[in-house]
Design a protein around this motif. Sequence first.
Motif, PDB file in Angstrom:
ATOM      1  N   THR A 666       0.835  -1.201   0.000  1.00  0.00           N
ATOM      2  CA  THR A 666       0.000   0.000   0.000  1.00  0.00           C
ATOM      3  C   THR A 666       0.869   1.249   0.000  1.00  0.00           C
ATOM      4  O   THR A 666       0.433   2.306  -0.469  1.00  0.00           O
ATOM      5  N   ALA A 667       2.094   1.123   0.509  1.00  0.00           N
ATOM      6  CA  ALA A 667       3.012   2.268   0.466  1.00  0.00           C
ATOM      7  C   ALA A 667       3.306   2.660  -0.973  1.00  0.00           C
ATOM      8  O   ALA A 667       3.308   3.854  -1.324  1.00  0.00           O
ATOM      9  N   ALA A 668       3.557   1.666  -1.823  1.00  0.00           N
ATOM     10  CA  ALA A 668       3.839   1.943  -3.235  1.00  0.00           C
ATOM     11  C   ALA A 668       2.595   2.453  -3.958  1.00  0.00           C
ATOM     12  O   ALA A 668       2.675   3.367  -4.791  1.00  0.00           O
ATOM     13  N   ILE A 669       1.430   1.881  -3.656  1.00  0.00           N
ATOM     14  CA  ILE A 669       0.189   2.344  -4.283  1.00  0.00           C
ATOM     15  C   ILE A 669      -0.069   3.792  -3.907  1.00  0.00           C
ATOM     16  O   ILE A 669      -0.442   4.623  -4.754  1.00  0.00           O
ATOM     17  N   THR A 670       0.145   4.111  -2.637  1.00  0.00           N
ATOM     18  CA  THR A 670      -0.039   5.493  -2.172  1.00  0.00           C
ATOM     19  C   THR A 670       0.909   6.441  -2.889  1.00  0.00           C
ATOM     20  O   THR A 670       0.511   7.524  -3.348  1.00  0.00           O
ATOM     21  N   GLU A 671       2.166   6.049  -2.995  1.00  0.00           N
ATOM     22  CA  GLU A 671       3.158   6.881  -3.686  1.00  0.00           C
ATOM     23  C   GLU A 671       2.770   7.097  -5.140  1.00  0.00           C
ATOM     24  O   GLU A 671       2.900   8.209  -5.681  1.00  0.00           O
ATOM     25  N   ALA A 672       2.284   6.041  -5.783  1.00  0.00           N
ATOM     26  CA  ALA A 672       1.886   6.158  -7.184  1.00  0.00           C
ATOM     27  C   ALA A 672       0.695   7.092  -7.340  1.00  0.00           C
ATOM     28  O   ALA A 672       0.633   7.889  -8.287  1.00  0.00           O
ATOM     29  N   LEU A 673      -0.273   7.019  -6.419  1.00  0.00           N
ATOM     30  CA  LEU A 673      -1.450   7.889  -6.496  1.00  0.00           C
ATOM     31  C   LEU A 673      -1.122   9.339  -6.150  1.00  0.00           C
ATOM     32  O   LEU A 673      -1.875  10.247  -6.502  1.00  0.00           O
ATOM     33  N   ARG A 674      -0.009   9.545  -5.494  1.00  0.00           N
ATOM     34  CA  ARG A 674       0.440  10.909  -5.194  1.00  0.00           C
ATOM     35  C   ARG A 674       1.228  11.514  -6.352  1.00  0.00           C
ATOM     36  O   ARG A 674       0.964  12.630  -6.797  1.00  0.00           O
ATOM     37  N   ASN A 675       2.218  10.754  -6.831  1.00  0.00           N
ATOM     38  CA  ASN A 675       3.244  11.363  -7.671  1.00  0.00           C
ATOM     39  C   ASN A 675       3.415  10.774  -9.066  1.00  0.00           C
ATOM     40  O   ASN A 675       4.154  11.332  -9.875  1.00  0.00           O
TER      41      ASN A 675
END
Length: 689
Positions: A666-675
């Motif tokens: 979920t850390a990577a998914i969150t990063e992708a949805l941010r940046n």
Amino acid sequence: MMLRSLRSAVATTASLAAVGGAMAVMAAPSAAMADEGMWTFDNFPVQTVNQKYGTHLDQAWLDRLRLASVRISGCSASFVSPEGLILTNWHCVVGCSQELSNPQQDYVKNGFTARTREEELRCPGQTAEVLTEIVDVTARVQAAGQGLEGAAFNAARQAEITKIQNEACAGDDTFSCQVISLYRGGQYSLHKFRKYDDVRLVFAPENQAAFFGGDPDNFNFPRYALDAGFLRAYEDGKPAETPTFLKWNPEAPKEGDVTFVSGNPGSTSRLLTMSQLERLRDQQLPVTLIQNSELRGRLLEYSLTGDEAKRVSFDPVFGLENSFKVYYGQQAALTDPEFMAAKRAEEDELRAKVAADPNLVQQIGDPWADLARVQTTATELYLPYRQLEASAGGGSQLYAWARTLIRAAKNPTMTEAQRARLSEAVGAETPVSTDMEEIRMRYWLSKTREYLTVDNPQVKAMLGRESPEALADRLISGTKLTDPAFRRQAVGMTVEQLSAADPLLAFVAGNDQAARAIADRWAAEVNAPTARAAEKVAQARFAVYGTNQYPDATFSLRLSYGDVRGWTYRGVTVPAFTYMGGLYERATGSEPFNLAQAFADNESKVNKEVVYDFASTNDIIGGNSGSPVVNADGEVIGAAFDGNIHSIGGAYGYDPELNRTVSVSTAAITEALRNVYPNPRVLEELGVR
């Protein structure tokens, strides 16, 4: 990658052969070893897990996780907001992306992002189901077939199962009810689901982001794949209210953290007897591998003929390649002498314990010998059953619709309500590539002639004086089944009217009797005696080892436990984590290691220290794709999308030292949805700032 069956990986013959040897270390049947097991929610070993990991799981924790877990078509998922937002894998929604695409807008290649609720697009045929109730109905189902054999046994069992399902759902279309066979017939459970028929696509990344590394990386680790997607369940045209959901944890887990995977593993064969495994090894898997290989070649050749051909063939080729590799890995396990010796020793131990108990022998007889006799019949019937019934049409959607319509027209018991539901299902707006349909029909017809021979009566009846190629061209070019309006209209027609209206319908109608005849023989001569004998083997297991066992996977909700951990194989240690920066280091610019455009464009914005994918000891199989990975607090920390190479033989056994689940964090998914794919709307809904 675990697709809607099981996305797997390219591996060398040597590596795959090694899988079998690794798999030879298996748990004793009396108790699960280490983190082994795909457990039902009503028999989860809570005390064992709490003692091992120091957790404090209770029934309320299990209930929350169960009610937040979602089953979608061929995959698993979870609610992650109170407004029906669903987390799953990209490869579980890529079929929807492809169906919503057109030559002008390719959502598979370019990804899809709905900026508003109004932009969320309905996925044709997709459903979402939540398991609300589990009821043991073993006594009712087993009593129904008492004293019966063959077709009569099947009919009585099916009638009772249908009765149980109808009673449980009581005609309420918001629910679906399914009787699940567990422990190879040793137990039957009624599963009642809350069902959502309106499911819409919210977000899917570019295919190159989700499937970076392609087949060379598939079923391997390290991985750098954003294999995640979001759907939303709707009800009455509005986002569904889903008060029980998993809280989103945007932080990556640490090594050693306990992990739980809640999902719907498709099928395992760990409880099969040796005679059953040997027929799989000697007949079923080789035939499947040969045919899948040839079909893959035909579709790949077609994909090279132009951009549109490449677009429409992407998902079918993707699925076929991966399923091929799964079967290849399974065959490697079953041809490994060490693995099969361990399976035989396991069976011999159980049979010896049964033989030592005269009362048990009197009760169950010798079901292993019974199953061995069934394999002789199955070997004889398998090819005609496969070609004329089980794999008829070669995967053609048009053929599938035709057969559904013909069999519905032959069914005098169908109610108006059932016909209305069928009309809605077959009449859904679903894009069809007639080129692909013709390839599949040509392939199936030619293989049927090859396997059953030119002089086979059914082959003669199917082909007449036409070649497979000419017949496929005539049927596909002449059919009206590409038109949803015609399919809806056809639901109300008789067999005679259907045959007069359409060449493909006439073809299916003319050959359906032979297909049903071999299907009836398979059911009576293979399925029925297998079910009877397998129940007795299950009784033996319960009598000898007790009920603290997990059943084989049946695409029903299960829970596995484990921890975040890498592994060591032949002196090489594989860490548990990959990081987003590793994606850029691994990229070469050449397929399949080229960066997705959005990742290339936004490299300066990406936090390269974020955990991308991680490995854990959870026991999963195909169908678990999209399963939420949760921590001890019940928060979602990832989505399972693959296994490592050592898990390829997981259909038949589990090795705690080597088998690993691979998940996107979920850390990577969150990063992708941010940046990378900025989506503040979804981030806000997930509670991420």
